[in-house]
Design a protein around this motif. Sequence first.
Motif, short mmCIF file in Angstrom:
data_model
loop_
_atom_site.label_atom_id
_atom_site.label_comp_id
_atom_site.label_asym_id
_atom_site.label_seq_id
_atom_site.Cartn_x
_atom_site.Cartn_y
_atom_site.Cartn_z
N ASP A 378 5.32 6.48 13.41
CA ASP A 378 6.24 6.57 12.28
C ASP A 378 6.61 5.22 11.67
O ASP A 378 7.24 5.18 10.62
N ASP A 379 6.20 4.13 12.29
CA ASP A 379 6.38 2.83 11.64
C ASP A 379 5.25 2.54 10.65
O ASP A 379 5.32 1.56 9.90
N GLN A 380 4.22 3.40 10.63
CA GLN A 380 3.07 3.17 9.76
C GLN A 380 2.86 4.28 8.74
O GLN A 380 2.60 4.01 7.56
N VAL A 381 2.93 5.52 9.19
CA VAL A 381 2.55 6.66 8.35
C VAL A 381 3.55 7.80 8.53
O VAL A 381 4.50 7.69 9.29
N GLY A 382 3.32 8.90 7.79
CA GLY A 382 4.12 10.10 7.96
C GLY A 382 5.21 10.30 6.92
O GLY A 382 5.69 11.42 6.74
N THR A 383 5.61 9.23 6.25
CA THR A 383 6.60 9.33 5.18
C THR A 383 6.18 8.44 4.02
O THR A 383 5.38 7.51 4.19
N ILE A 384 6.70 8.77 2.85
CA ILE A 384 6.47 7.93 1.67
C ILE A 384 7.69 7.03 1.53
O ILE A 384 8.77 7.46 1.11
N ALA A 385 7.52 5.80 1.95
CA ALA A 385 8.63 4.85 1.96
C ALA A 385 8.08 3.43 1.87
O ALA A 385 6.91 3.17 2.24
N VAL A 386 8.91 2.52 1.43
CA VAL A 386 8.51 1.12 1.28
C VAL A 386 8.06 0.57 2.64
O VAL A 386 8.65 0.86 3.69
N LYS A 387 6.98 -0.20 2.61
CA LYS A 387 6.36 -0.87 3.76
C LYS A 387 5.45 0.04 4.58
O LYS A 387 4.76 -0.45 5.49
N LYS A 388 5.45 1.34 4.29
CA LYS A 388 4.53 2.23 5.00
C LYS A 388 3.12 2.08 4.41
O LYS A 388 2.95 1.71 3.25
N LEU A 389 2.12 2.38 5.23
CA LEU A 389 0.75 2.39 4.74
C LEU A 389 0.61 3.44 3.64
O LEU A 389 1.21 4.52 3.72
N ALA A 390 -0.19 3.11 2.64
CA ALA A 390 -0.35 4.01 1.50
C ALA A 390 -1.38 5.08 1.81
O ALA A 390 -2.46 5.14 1.21
N ASP A 391 -1.05 5.94 2.79
CA ASP A 391 -1.84 7.14 3.08
C ASP A 391 -1.15 8.28 2.32
O ASP A 391 -0.05 8.71 2.70
N LEU A 392 -1.77 8.74 1.26
CA LEU A 392 -1.15 9.68 0.33
C LEU A 392 -2.13 10.76 -0.09
O LEU A 392 -3.33 10.52 -0.16
N VAL A 393 -1.59 11.94 -0.38
CA VAL A 393 -2.41 13.07 -0.80
C VAL A 393 -1.73 13.76 -1.97
O VAL A 393 -0.50 13.91 -1.98
N VAL A 394 -2.52 14.16 -2.95
CA VAL A 394 -2.02 14.96 -4.06
C VAL A 394 -2.66 16.34 -3.98
O VAL A 394 -3.88 16.46 -3.82
N VAL A 395 -1.81 17.39 -4.05
CA VAL A 395 -2.31 18.76 -4.07
C VAL A 395 -1.79 19.46 -5.32
O VAL A 395 -0.76 19.08 -5.88
N GLU A 396 -2.51 20.47 -5.76
CA GLU A 396 -2.06 21.26 -6.91
C GLU A 396 -0.84 22.09 -6.52
O GLU A 396 -0.72 22.57 -5.40
N GLY A 397 0.05 22.27 -7.50
CA GLY A 397 1.17 23.18 -7.28
C GLY A 397 2.20 22.63 -6.32
O GLY A 397 2.29 21.43 -6.08
N ASP A 398 2.98 23.54 -5.73
CA ASP A 398 4.11 23.17 -4.87
C ASP A 398 3.94 23.79 -3.49
O ASP A 398 4.25 24.97 -3.28
N PRO A 399 3.47 23.03 -2.50
CA PRO A 399 3.27 23.59 -1.16
C PRO A 399 4.56 23.93 -0.43
O PRO A 399 4.53 24.66 0.56
N SER A 400 5.71 23.44 -0.93
CA SER A 400 6.98 23.83 -0.31
C SER A 400 7.35 25.26 -0.64
O SER A 400 8.22 25.86 0.00
N GLN A 401 6.66 25.82 -1.64
CA GLN A 401 6.85 27.23 -2.01
C GLN A 401 5.68 28.08 -1.54
O GLN A 401 5.87 29.24 -1.16
N ASN A 402 4.49 27.51 -1.56
CA ASN A 402 3.29 28.23 -1.13
C ASN A 402 2.42 27.26 -0.33
O ASN A 402 1.76 26.39 -0.90
N ILE A 403 2.44 27.41 0.96
CA ILE A 403 1.77 26.44 1.84
C ILE A 403 0.27 26.39 1.59
O ILE A 403 -0.39 25.37 1.85
#
Length: 422
Positions: A378-403
């Motif tokens: 958690d000091d490297q990845v897992g959240t989108i926050a300053v100083k974290k590694l830029a491991d990022l994913v974009v998905v279509e739509g809203d997975p918080s509503q439809n996984i």
Amino acid sequence: MKSLRNKLMWLLMLSVTSLTAWSQQVLAIRAARVFDGQEIHTNWTVVVEGDHIVFAGPSTDAKEARNAIVKEYPNGTLIPGMIEGHAHLLLHPYNETPWDEQVMKESDALRVARATVHARKSLEAGFTTVRDLGSEGAGYADVGLKNAIDQGIIPGPRLLVAGRAIVATGSYGPKGFDTDFDVMLGAEAADGNDLIKVTRDQIGKGADIVKIYADYRWGRNDTAMPTFSTEEIKLAVETARSSGRPVVAHAVTADAMTRAVNAGVETIEHGDFGDDAVFALMKSRGVALCPTLAAGDAISRYKGWKPGMPEPERIRTKRESFRRALASGVTICAGGDVGVFAHGENARELELMVEYGMKPIDVLRSVTSTNARVFHLDDQVGTIAVKKLADLVVVEGDPSQNIAQLRKVVAVFKSGMEVAKN
């Protein structure tokens, strides 16, 4: 020769220039929604410089985005790179080739060649980190695979690997052969004080994690029964802990789960027959459950079951144990035992977690920030926050509503570099 030397020097300078340009590159990523590992936000911008995040917040405050290359995803959701909690990159689906034949008949070279494809498919599916829990008869090929990815030889996710894994003598497979000769096992056998030596040896050969099989199908009529005693598991835990490594336990029975938790393991893998008492114990000790719902689902399908038909006992039992785990408040990791089913299809586990009763937003947390915390990342990845590694994913739509939207991957960034899809 002089002309060739000059050409090589020019190519080297070009490569260095390109690398320097990438290290200074600034990206501003905007999506309809940003899931930061805990909550969904709108009107956010995430700014990446080189391989790290330098800003994540309201777009009106994104001063760092000036002169940046802008990536717009007006219909998408930006999430942290997903973390697969239980994989076997050196296995492929059992309906293609049974486990015994993969272990005994497929060469390590063949298995590694296939695993390179599995690694790429995992990354392209948005899983930028994978915890691989055993090479299943392929020695330390997982260590080599990890090194090849780290060195940029092949594309793939960040790996945490367990090497050979450890089993009790007489408990593991392949089985059913003439006892006059030794059959190669899918893991390394050790007992009693030998667990200290074997644990140290596996660590010395590159294992990030020590995995033990706290139970296995070695009871009468092939029923699952505990293998190691609590004291034996403690030997492995204490030895691994002195090197800063965790021990995780394959355990499906409540008895084996209890022994492993009392011995100090960090995660329980599977937990099929977990009861209220053992889940309460796990919660009190801070031990997480990695339920691997998709593995049992896949195996049931290989045997002919289809949704809509009466559920096999295996799936009914798993639903009930998962319900108990949710009710107990135990930490739940996301990990499907991928390899039993196809790599790149990792989202099957996340869909089943929702189907079995977990809220989509909690599943998103599980596959990102929770897994990162449990796996000490958690000091490297897992959240989108300053100083974290830029491991990022974009998905279509809203997975918080439809996984299921997690299957619709639009873009993957690992350390700030966009992953090219085949």
